[in-house]
Structure formats: C-alpha cells, structure tokens
Design a protein around this motif. Structure first.
Motif, PDB file in Angstrom:
ATOM      1  N   GLU A   1     108.824   3.090  73.379  1.00 21.37           N
ATOM      2  CA  GLU A   1     107.924   4.071  72.773  1.00 21.37           C
ATOM      3  C   GLU A   1     107.830   3.751  71.282  1.00 21.37           C
ATOM      4  N   TRP A   2     106.609   3.379  70.820  1.00 22.69           N
ATOM      5  CA  TRP A   2     106.373   3.001  69.430  1.00 22.69           C
ATOM      6  C   TRP A   2     105.725   4.173  68.665  1.00 22.69           C
ATOM      7  N   SER A   3     106.069   4.314  67.344  1.00 23.05           N
ATOM      8  CA  SER A   3     105.437   5.310  66.482  1.00 23.05           C
ATOM      9  C   SER A   3     105.245   4.718  65.089  1.00 23.05           C
ATOM     10  N   MET A   4     104.253   5.297  64.345  1.00 25.25           N
ATOM     11  CA  MET A   4     103.969   4.880  62.966  1.00 25.25           C
ATOM     12  C   MET A   4     103.935   6.112  62.089  1.00 25.25           C
ATOM     13  N   ASP A   5     104.763   6.094  61.052  1.00 25.87           N
ATOM     14  CA  ASP A   5     104.867   7.222  60.123  1.00 25.87           C
ATOM     15  C   ASP A   5     105.106   8.529  60.883  1.00 25.87           C
ATOM     16  N   GLY A   6     105.947   8.461  61.954  1.00 23.22           N
ATOM     17  CA  GLY A   6     106.334   9.653  62.723  1.00 23.22           C
ATOM     18  C   GLY A   6     105.397  10.010  63.847  1.00 23.22           C
ATOM     19  N   THR A   7     104.271   9.327  64.022  1.00 17.57           N
ATOM     20  CA  THR A   7     103.305   9.649  65.069  1.00 17.57           C
ATOM     21  C   THR A   7     103.349   8.591  66.143  1.00 17.57           C
ATOM     22  N   VAL A   8     103.548   9.052  67.416  1.00 18.89           N
ATOM     23  CA  VAL A   8     103.622   8.115  68.547  1.00 18.89           C
ATOM     24  C   VAL A   8     102.285   7.371  68.661  1.00 18.89           C
ATOM     25  N   ILE A   9     102.424   6.075  68.890  1.00 19.61           N
ATOM     26  CA  ILE A   9     101.229   5.255  69.065  1.00 19.61           C
ATOM     27  C   ILE A   9     100.926   5.218  70.558  1.00 19.61           C
ATOM     28  N   ALA A  10      99.881   5.880  70.961  1.00 20.42           N
ATOM     29  CA  ALA A  10      99.558   6.013  72.387  1.00 20.42           C
ATOM     30  C   ALA A  10      99.260   4.649  72.999  1.00 20.42           C
ATOM     31  N   GLY A  11      99.810   4.418  74.197  1.00 18.37           N
ATOM     32  CA  GLY A  11      99.507   3.210  74.959  1.00 18.37           C
ATOM     33  C   GLY A  11     100.338   2.005  74.572  1.00 18.37           C
ATOM     34  N   GLU A  12     101.156   2.094  73.500  1.00 12.55           N
ATOM     35  CA  GLU A  12     101.958   0.951  73.083  1.00 12.55           C
ATOM     36  C   GLU A  12     103.340   1.039  73.739  1.00 12.55           C
ATOM     37  N   THR A  13     103.523   0.380  74.922  1.00 11.47           N
ATOM     38  CA  THR A  13     104.781   0.449  75.693  1.00 11.47           C
ATOM     39  C   THR A  13     105.377  -0.934  75.931  1.00 11.47           C
ATOM     40  N   ASN A  14     104.874  -1.930  75.230  1.00 13.09           N
ATOM     41  CA  ASN A  14     105.409  -3.288  75.390  1.00 13.09           C
ATOM     42  C   ASN A  14     106.574  -3.525  74.422  1.00 13.09           C
TER      43      ASN A  14
ATOM     44  N   SER B   1     108.616   2.790  64.051  1.00 18.60           N
ATOM     45  CA  SER B   1     109.844   3.087  64.786  1.00 18.60           C
ATOM     46  C   SER B   1     109.624   2.777  66.254  1.00 18.60           C
ATOM     47  N   VAL B   2     110.751   2.478  66.985  1.00 22.19           N
ATOM     48  CA  VAL B   2     110.673   2.226  68.418  1.00 22.19           C
ATOM     49  C   VAL B   2     111.903   2.829  69.074  1.00 22.19           C
ATOM     50  N   THR B   3     111.748   3.397  70.279  1.00 21.48           N
ATOM     51  CA  THR B   3     112.847   3.912  71.106  1.00 21.48           C
ATOM     52  C   THR B   3     112.825   3.129  72.411  1.00 21.48           C
TER      53      THR B   3
ATOM     54  N   ASN C   1     120.689  -8.098  74.665  1.00 25.65           N
ATOM     55  CA  ASN C   1     121.757  -8.126  75.675  1.00 25.65           C
ATOM     56  C   ASN C   1     121.290  -7.651  77.043  1.00 25.65           C
ATOM     57  N   HIS C   2     119.977  -7.497  77.224  1.00 24.84           N
ATOM     58  CA  HIS C   2     119.439  -7.102  78.533  1.00 24.84           C
ATOM     59  C   HIS C   2     118.075  -7.741  78.719  1.00 24.84           C
ATOM     60  N   ASN C   3     117.629  -7.729  79.968  1.00 27.95           N
ATOM     61  CA  ASN C   3     116.300  -8.242  80.283  1.00 27.95           C
ATOM     62  C   ASN C   3     115.266  -7.294  79.687  1.00 27.95           C
ATOM     63  N   PRO C   4     114.415  -7.758  78.742  1.00 24.09           N
ATOM     64  CA  PRO C   4     113.433  -6.860  78.106  1.00 24.09           C
ATOM     65  C   PRO C   4     112.520  -6.180  79.127  1.00 24.09           C
TER      66      PRO C   4
ATOM     67  N   GLN D   1      98.872 -13.115  61.278  1.00 27.39           N
ATOM     68  CA  GLN D   1      99.165 -12.027  62.193  1.00 27.39           C
ATOM     69  C   GLN D   1     100.629 -11.615  62.058  1.00 27.39           C
ATOM     70  N   VAL D   2     100.899 -10.282  61.959  1.00 26.03           N
ATOM     71  CA  VAL D   2     102.253  -9.746  61.839  1.00 26.03           C
ATOM     72  C   VAL D   2     102.596  -9.029  63.146  1.00 26.03           C
ATOM     73  N   SER D   3     103.765  -9.388  63.740  1.00 24.83           N
ATOM     74  CA  SER D   3     104.171  -8.814  65.015  1.00 24.83           C
ATOM     75  C   SER D   3     105.602  -8.315  64.908  1.00 24.83           C
ATOM     76  N   LEU D   4     105.903  -7.110  65.492  1.00 24.19           N
ATOM     77  CA  LEU D   4     107.258  -6.548  65.563  1.00 24.19           C
ATOM     78  C   LEU D   4     107.778  -6.727  66.977  1.00 24.19           C
ATOM     79  N   ASP D   5     109.114  -6.974  67.137  1.00 28.57           N
ATOM     80  CA  ASP D   5     109.703  -7.258  68.457  1.00 28.57           C
ATOM     81  C   ASP D   5     110.946  -6.403  68.636  1.00 28.57           C
ATOM     82  N   ALA D   6     110.941  -5.507  69.672  1.00 32.00           N
ATOM     83  CA  ALA D   6     112.071  -4.613  69.950  1.00 32.00           C
ATOM     84  C   ALA D   6     112.821  -5.036  71.203  1.00 32.00           C
ATOM     85  N   SER D   7     112.664  -6.251  71.674  1.00 31.61           N
ATOM     86  CA  SER D   7     113.329  -6.696  72.904  1.00 31.61           C
ATOM     87  C   SER D   7     114.843  -6.632  72.718  1.00 31.61           C
ATOM     88  N   PRO D   8     115.599  -6.012  73.660  1.00 28.93           N
ATOM     89  CA  PRO D   8     117.066  -6.006  73.548  1.00 28.93           C
ATOM     90  C   PRO D   8     117.610  -7.414  73.797  1.00 28.93           C
TER      91      PRO D   8
END
Length: 917
Positions: A691-704, A716-718, A682-685, A673-680
């Motif tokens: 907001e996650w996207s793949m190849d420029g398209t937002v992935i709906a419902g992925e807000t973790n 990509s993640v914002t 220097n702050h409480n995640p 299993q491959v997992s990406l982690d965008a937790s900051p």
C-alpha cells in the motif's frame, strides 16, 4: 707605466655571442682527444715485459706477449706535442733542497749548471736561470739580474722582455716573493741516471699589488733526463685584474723567441684567466730516439713489434724486452725486462685413494680424466696395460700416464690385499630373559685360537671378556672385534625386551541398554599363558583375573598382563552415552507456512525413544511424537529418553519481520525516470501485498512492489506478508546545483587569446557567461574565447551558469596577467630584497613551452650558475650560492618545446645591479 701604480680596467659592454657555447664544446673536445693519446704519466724511461704467463699445452701451445715502454723522440726547432695530463704532482711544491731568490722581487737567480744535458728545440742545454715571475731560461746571462714583469703580447715574443728573455713560462705573471716570509722558490735534482729530473717550484708566492698580496700562486715544472719531456703542474694560479691587466701566459718557446707552444686558452690574449689543479706535458715530437726488440733466451732478436706471438719450449722459455735509448748528446742507455712463458695441462687425472682391502682377491682401478675427454686420451700403466680401467690382484703401487695431445699427467695409488675373519653374531634378539642369550663370534675361516676377541656393550668394553662366546644377560647393543694379524672384523647384535602388548580398544560411550564386555587382546604372546589384573578408576577389582570383564557402569578400566618377565598395560574410558538431538538455532517466522520441530535422536532409532514437549515451560499434553507442529511464537523444549540416557533441547521462535528499504532521502531534477522499490529482501516479493501513499494520502491502485514517481514529496509504503508487516518512508526533494567545471586559475600574457571550456556530464543544458559578475551578452556556448588587455589591473573573474529542468550549476576561474612586463625576458634584475625584480622570472615561458635548463655565464665565458626545470630561482647567486658582483652576464635558455616567440632556445644578456634601490 710605473709598476707601483695600480691599474684599473674599465667595464666593457656585453660581447657574449650565440657561438660561445659551440666554442666551449669545441675546446673541450680537443682536450679529450689529446688526453687519450698522450696521457702516459711522467717521462721517465722504463720497459715492462708484463707478468709471467702460463698457457695450456696442446696442439698449438702459443700465446701473445706485449711490452710497454716509454717512447722518446728528437727535439727539433718546431715540433712538440702539448697535452693536458692528470693533475698528480710527482714531487712536493715546497721543501726543495736549493732555495732561490728569497724575498727579492723581479730578479733572476744566479746561473746554475743543469744536472744533465737537456735537449731543447734541437739544442743541448747545460745551464739555467730561474726568474721570480714564474719563468726559466736556458739562454743564460750572468750579468742580467732583473726579471721583467710587464707584458701584453702573445707567445712567441722576443720584443717584450718579460716574455722574450724566458724559455719556460709556467705561467709568467707578476708575482712578488718580497711581500711574504713563508713563500718558497727553489729547485732540486731527484732520481738516478738515466731517470734524473730537475724540479723547479714556486710555492705560495703572493701576486704583485697591495690589493692582491693575499692571492698566492703555487706552480711547478719538471724536466726529465733522456726523454726531454717537460711537465707543468699548477696548483693555484690566481689573477690580479687590477695590475698589468691581469695578464699571464703559459708555454715554452725557443731561444730566438719566434717559436712557442702554448696550451689552448693559456696565452696572454686569453687573460685574465685563472686555474687550479691543472697539468700540461710538452713532449718532443721529432724522429724516434729508441729501438725496441724482443730477444729469446740465447739473445737472438725474434721481433721488433711490442706484441709478438711465441711458442715456449717444454719446461718454459724466457723472453726479454729490450729498449735502446739514444740521447741528443750521444749517450746510450739499454733497458731490459724478462717474461717467463710456460705451459701446463688443462686436465687432471684421479685414480682414487690408497686402499687396505680385506676379504677381496681383485680390485678394478680407473684413471678418471677431469676436465678432459677420455676418448681423446692414451693410458699407460706401470703394469704395461693401456686401457683406462685395469684389474689388479696383487698388493703394490699402480701408476698411470695419461696423454691428451702433447700433455701428459701422472697419478698413482697403493693397493694392499688382506684376508678378513668371517664372523656372524646372527640377527637381533628379543627376549624376556627366561634364560641367558649365548653370543658366538668364532671365525669360520680361522682357528679360533689364532684370533683375539674384544666384546663391548653399548660402546663400553667388557673387561675380561676375551673368549669367542659371551653369555648376555642385559638388554643393549653387543659388539665384538675379531682380529687376526692386521685384519679385523666387527659385528654387532641388539638384544631387546620382547615388545608384548595388550589392547582394550578405543574409548567409547554406552547407555548400558545391553551387556558390555571388555576383552584384553594379546600381541606377540599366547594369551592363555598370561595372567590378568583388572581395575576401575585405579581400584583393583577383586577376583577378576580372566581375559574378559563384564561391566555395568561408566569409568576408566585398566588391565595389566604379565607374561614371563614382560608386562603390558592398557586402559579404556567408558562414558555414559548421549542422545544426539538438535532442534536447531532460534529463528523467526511469519507462520505463512507450516512450521515443524523435530526432537528425533540422530544416533538411535527414533521409534525406540520417548518424547515430552513443552511450550514456555508448560508441558503440552498428548504431544509424545518425535515432531511437533507449531503455529505461534514461543520457547519450545523437548526431552528425549533412551535406556538410561536422556537429553533435552530448546528453541525460541519469534515473530518474523520483513526487510524493506526505500533508501535514504534524496534530491532529483527528474532528468531520468525515478523509481522506488519496496520489495522485501528476505521474502519472495510476489507473496506480499503493498500500500503506497504520498504526503499521507493513499495512492489508489498502486499495489506493486515498485512505484514510479515524477513529483516531489514524502512517499510511504506498508508491506504485509502473513502475520508480518513493515513500513518505510522516503523524502524526495529538489536536486542540488548541476556540476560544471572551468578548471584551475591561471595567468596569461596581455592580448593573448585564451579559451575557457565549461565541462559537465549533464546533457541538454543551457549556458550563460559572466565577467566579474556582469553577464556577457550573446555568450551562450559551452566555450568562451577572450583576451586580457595590457594594463588590466587585478584579477579578472570569468564564470558560467548552466541550467536544465529546475536545476542550475555554476563555476568560476580567476585570470591574472603574468608579473613579468609584456611576457618578455628581463634585461636586468636588482636582488635587493624589496620584492620587485629580485630574480629572473621565467614563469610565463615555463608555462608556455617549459624551461628545460637555464645557464648563466660571466663575461669571460665561465659558467657561474645552472638550473634544470627553471622558473624563477636565479637571484644573482653563483653555483655555490655566493652573491655575484654587479655586472653584465649572459644566459642560454633551453626550452622543452618550440615556443612561438623564442623557438627551442633563447640567448642574450642581463644586467645584475646590486646597488639598485
């Protein structure tokens, strides 16, 4: 056979056997035992009673004494001991007094008389002749002047003249003094009765034959008087194989030529043999011809063994070792040597040093026992007292005898009692010298007029000051020596300045919001009797003479206090005070929570100060509190004022950031299993949004904070927290080839089964094997068994390909046949530099079992080459890297393991051919 025709022996086939090494070890073992039993040096008579001995006295003051002497034995018709001895020639090979046979080949010297009767095979020999071919005889013949040279039989021998006409052969071989002008054959008698010796030497005599005249023989024989020992020393014994088959023999034989004694390996049948720096002893082995005894000082026999136990008399005893030697001609010689044995105590006594005592009426003296137990000792003083410690009251010499067992040790000491003058200068004095200090050294136990006085100041005698009293007017150390008769007393006193002091306290700071007063605190004096002078920054303050001073400004204040002849000074630095405020370090914030700055002084009451706040240089109207709440970035400054003190501080607040890191781009086969982690970081995640996207398209419902993926692409993640945002991307691509290993390239023997194993850490893979690029049908396991047929040319490349999911991996290994034909030990090498068969290559055997050692022997069994951890180093050289000649040699190979073909050891022969093209 004519002596002048050279002889050429033919080469013999290999005759080296597997028992050869055992025979060598057996011979070496015999040599070792013979040396340890008989290696006693030259055969001269001697006796040595050993060094003088001192033993400890006590209940059993006895010791062993041991004598060393030469043991001699009768000669008989059949009993000699032959032993190898250290090569240490006792006499020179050349320069002997009596030259023989100069420049004459195959000749006997004229008959000469022996310098002493020599016992040999039960006979008393009185004459001798020296032959030019390395022989000596006692059965002389004045009419025989020709020394035979040709022989082929072993000793003993009485049929071949070269052997039968000789008694001493050291060794016998055909040598020719006629071809050299520098060789020497001679003899000399050295020493004195009964230890004379006859030395016969051959020095650098050429071997016979024109092809061997450059080979020089040097050898010596020594005949010892009385002991009848014969020693032979061979410095150089070459061999001329092309003449008389290189025959030589070394030993002794009787006049009849039917009994001989020959060292191992030194008979004619051992020829050809050669040696350097070798020595042998031939010792009679019949009945003993000596009588040994120990004698006491009165000449009485007290023992006949070399080692006896003796108990010396008081004062020591002398013991004599005596040996009586009887020669075969009836001569008798007696040798003696003495040893002195004495006893001494193992402990010592110390009563101390001599003493001159003043002002004492008694003194204890103790006899200290060193290295002994006082409880075992008895004490007897010259006063008659028998205790370890005594008390004495009179002057005199006191001595003590201390006895332990039968040992007595004495020591003494001199004690003198004297009266010492009693004086006291008193305690040390501190003064300002308002008046002189009177010092008094009058003795209390003598009339002052009966004493003498010597005063000094700081170690310097004060001239003329010889009275009991002294008026002191200077600081320093005063000492006085008061003497009555021979007994003197010294006393001293130190007069120093009074240590007055003044203190204004520690340096300090103030804002002068209240009155500040300095006080000159006094030490060791009355402050009301002192005067004061104040100054500010080095300038005297006029009119200020009190003990206290009120101040209104910063600076360095100094006070000088005067008391009698003493002064003291102190200073204090008064600085303008400060306010300790700290807005802290510059920082960043997302302003998601309230941010408060605090300009309160830490060293004053915050409510007593005033405050002025500004932002980016603009005063914030109405902000006069110690704290300020901010809501935006900028540079904030506060000025805090207290009394005459004012302090300013600033802090820069910038918009914060979010530290997120998806990591470097990577490749994967999605085996796990491959997992990406965008937790900051220097702050409480949990406080941020994603907001996650793949190849420029937002992935709906992925807000973790994390995202699990199962396909390739650019992710990509914002991340947003308060007024801060952060973005990151990562590229996930197909994985590299899987890792698999077949190991290192290797060699193999023809038709030998080998196994390859594909090693990988990845589970669930499939396998396919290839040979030289062609797929091997049906081979899909992780291992492959194979053989390389004899005659296969070049490198055989085996490879494997593993596969799982969308990823593959491959590895290969090169296999070659060993360059040694059929993996066998070669029976010949031709080291001619053509790159083919130049050395004995055992690489295959070393790889298989490990070659621990290779030994190469020549046809005579001599070890010519040896190599540990062998592979292919022997190319026909000897141990000194010299080229060996063409011929048959023999090898012994010791293996580190048990080889399936050769076991643990391989032996055989190999032909070295240097003429091969």
């Amino acid at each position: 056979m004519s002596k002048k025709l050279p002889f050429h022996s033919q080469s013999c086939p290999p005759h080296f056997t597997d028992n050869f090494r055992l025979q060598i070890l057996t011979i070496l073992g015999v040599f070792s035992v013979t040396f340890s039993v008989f290696a006693q040096g030259p055969g001269s008579l001697f006796v040595n009673a050993g060094p003088d001995i001192t033993i400890a006295c006590g209940q059993n003051p006895c010791t062993d004494i041991t004598a060393n002497f030469l043991q001699t034995f009768e000669t008989s018709s059949s009993n000699y001991n032959v032993s190898s001895i250290p090569y240490n020639p006792p006499f020179p090979f050349n320069g002997l007094a009596n030259p023989l046979n100069p420049d004459i080949d195959d000749a006997w010297s004229p008959v000469d008389n022996l310098p002493f009767d020599f016992c040999y095979f039960g006979n008393i020999e009185t004459q001798f002749q020296v032959g030019s071919n390395g022989v000596i005889r006692f059965d002389v013949d004045p009419g025989d002047t020709s020394n035979a040279w040709s022989f082929s039989a072993d000793l003993p021998n009485n049929t071949q003249a070269a052997l039968g006409e000789a008694n001493i052969l050291l060794p016998v071989h055909d040598i020719n003094p006629a071809t050299s002008s520098t060789e020497e054959i001679g003899y000399e008698v050295l020493g004195t009765y009964p230890n004379r010796v006859l030395v016969v030497s051959y020095y650098e005599v050429p071997m016979f034959s024109s092809s061997c005249s450059n080979l020089l023989a040097t050898q010596m024989v020594v005949f010892y008087e009385f002991s009848n020992v014969i020693e032979m020393y061979i410095q150089d014994k070459p061999v001329c194989s092309s003449w008389n088959s290189g025959n030589a023999a070394l030993g002794i034989q009787n006049n009849d030529g039917d009994i001989a004694f020959v060292p191992p390996g030194r008979n004619t049948s051992d020829s050809p043999w050669t040696t350097t720096n070798e020595a042998w002893s031939f010792t009679p082995a019949g009945n003993s011809t000596y009588e040994f005894a120990w004698l006491d000082s009165s000449g009485n026999v007290i023992g006949t063994d070399p080692t006896i136990n003796v108990c010396p008399d008081s004062g020591g005893s002398t013991y004599t070792a005596r040996v009586i030697y009887t020669n075969c001609n009836g001569d008798v010689v007696t040798l003696t040597d003495d040893v002195f044995v004495d006893s001494t105590a193992t402990f010592s006594v110390e009563v101390g040093d001599d003493q001159e005592l003043c002002d004492e009426t008694s003194r204890d003296i103790t006899a200290e026992v060193i290295n002994g137990n006082p409880a075992d000792a008895t004490f007897l003083w010259n006063t008659g007292q028998t205790t370890q410690t005594i008390t004495v009251t009179n002057s005199g010499t006191y001595s003590v005898d201390v006895t332990i067992d039968t040992c007595t040790v004495t020591d003494s000491v001199v004690i003198n009692f004297n009266d010492r003058p009693l004086i006291d200068l008193g305690s040390d004095v501190e003064t300002c010298y308002m008046d002189p200090v009177v010092l008094d050294a009058t003795p209390s136990n003598y009339n002052p007029a009966d004493a003498t006085y010597e005063w000094s100041l700081d170690g310097v005698v004060l001239a003329g000051e010889t009275d009991p009293t002294l008026n002191a007017t200077q600081y320093g150390v005063y000492s006085v020596v008061v003497a009555v008769a021979d007994c003197a007393t010294t006393d001293e006193i130190t007069i120093s300045e009074v240590n007055i002091a003044v203190s204004l306290g520690d340096d300090f700071t103030t804002c002068f919001d209240t009155t500040q007063t300095l006080t000159a605190e006094a030490t060791n004096y009355d402050p009301t009797l002192a005067t004061y002078e104040w100054s500010l920054d080095g300038n005297v303050i006029a009119g200020e003479t009190d003990q206290t001073l009120d101040i209104t400004e910063a600076g360095t204040y100094t006070v000088t206090t005067t008391f009698g002849a003493c002064t003291a000074t102190d200073s204090v630095v008064v600085g303008l005070g400060n306010l300790d405020i700290e807005l802290g370090d510059d920082f960043t914030s997302c302003f998601s929570e309230q941010v408060v700055l605090d300009g309160s002084p830490s060293n004053q009451n915050p409510e007593d100060a005033t405050y002025e706040w500004s932002m980016n240089g603009t005063v914030l109207a109405g902000e006069t509190n110690p704290t300020l709440v901010i809501t935006e970035p900028g540079t904030y400054t506060v000025t805090t004022t207290f009394g005459s003190c004012s302090t300013t501080d600033s802090v820069t607040v910038t918009l914060g950031d979010l530290d997120i890191e998806l990591g470097d781009d990577f490749q994967t086969c999605f085996i796990e299993q491959v997992s990406l982690d965008a937790s900051p970081s220097n702050h409480n995640p949990d406080d941020a949004t994603y907001e996650w996207s793949m190849d420029g398209t937002v992935i709906a419902g992925e807000t973790n904070p994390t995202l699990e993926i199962n396909e390739l692409g650019t992710y990509s993640v914002t991340v947003t927290l308060g007024s801060c945002t952060a973005t990151d991307s990562i590229v996930v691509s197909a994985g590299d080839d899987l890792e698999v290993s077949l190991g290192a390239d290797f060699n193999t023997c023809p038709n030998e089964t080998q196994t390859l194993t594909a090693t990988t850490s990845v589970e669930g893979v499939t396998y396919q094997w290839f040979l030289n690029g062609a797929m091997i049908s049906g081979e899909t396991d992780s291992t492959l068994d194979f053989t390389v047929e004899a005659g296969s040319f070049g490198t055989q490349t085996y490879s494997v390909v593993i596969t799982t999911a969308s990823c593959t991996g491959t590895d290969s290994v090169d296999i070659m046949l060993y360059p040694v034909g059929n993996c066998t030990i070669s029976q010949g090498i031709s080291p001619n530099g053509d790159g083919y068969n130049d050395s004995l290559d055992l690489t295959f055997l070393n790889d298989r079992a490990g070659v621990k050692k290779l030994q190469i022997f020549n046809r005579m069994g001599t070890l010519v080459f040896e190599q540990n951890n062998y592979t292919n180093q022997w190319s026909g050289q000897d141990k000194n890297s010299n080229e060996l000649t063409t011929g048959t040699y023999f090898y012994v190979i010791d293996l580190a393991g048990n080889d399936a073909v050769y076991g643990t050891q391989a032996t055989g022969w190999i032909y070295l051919n240097r003429e091969a093209n």
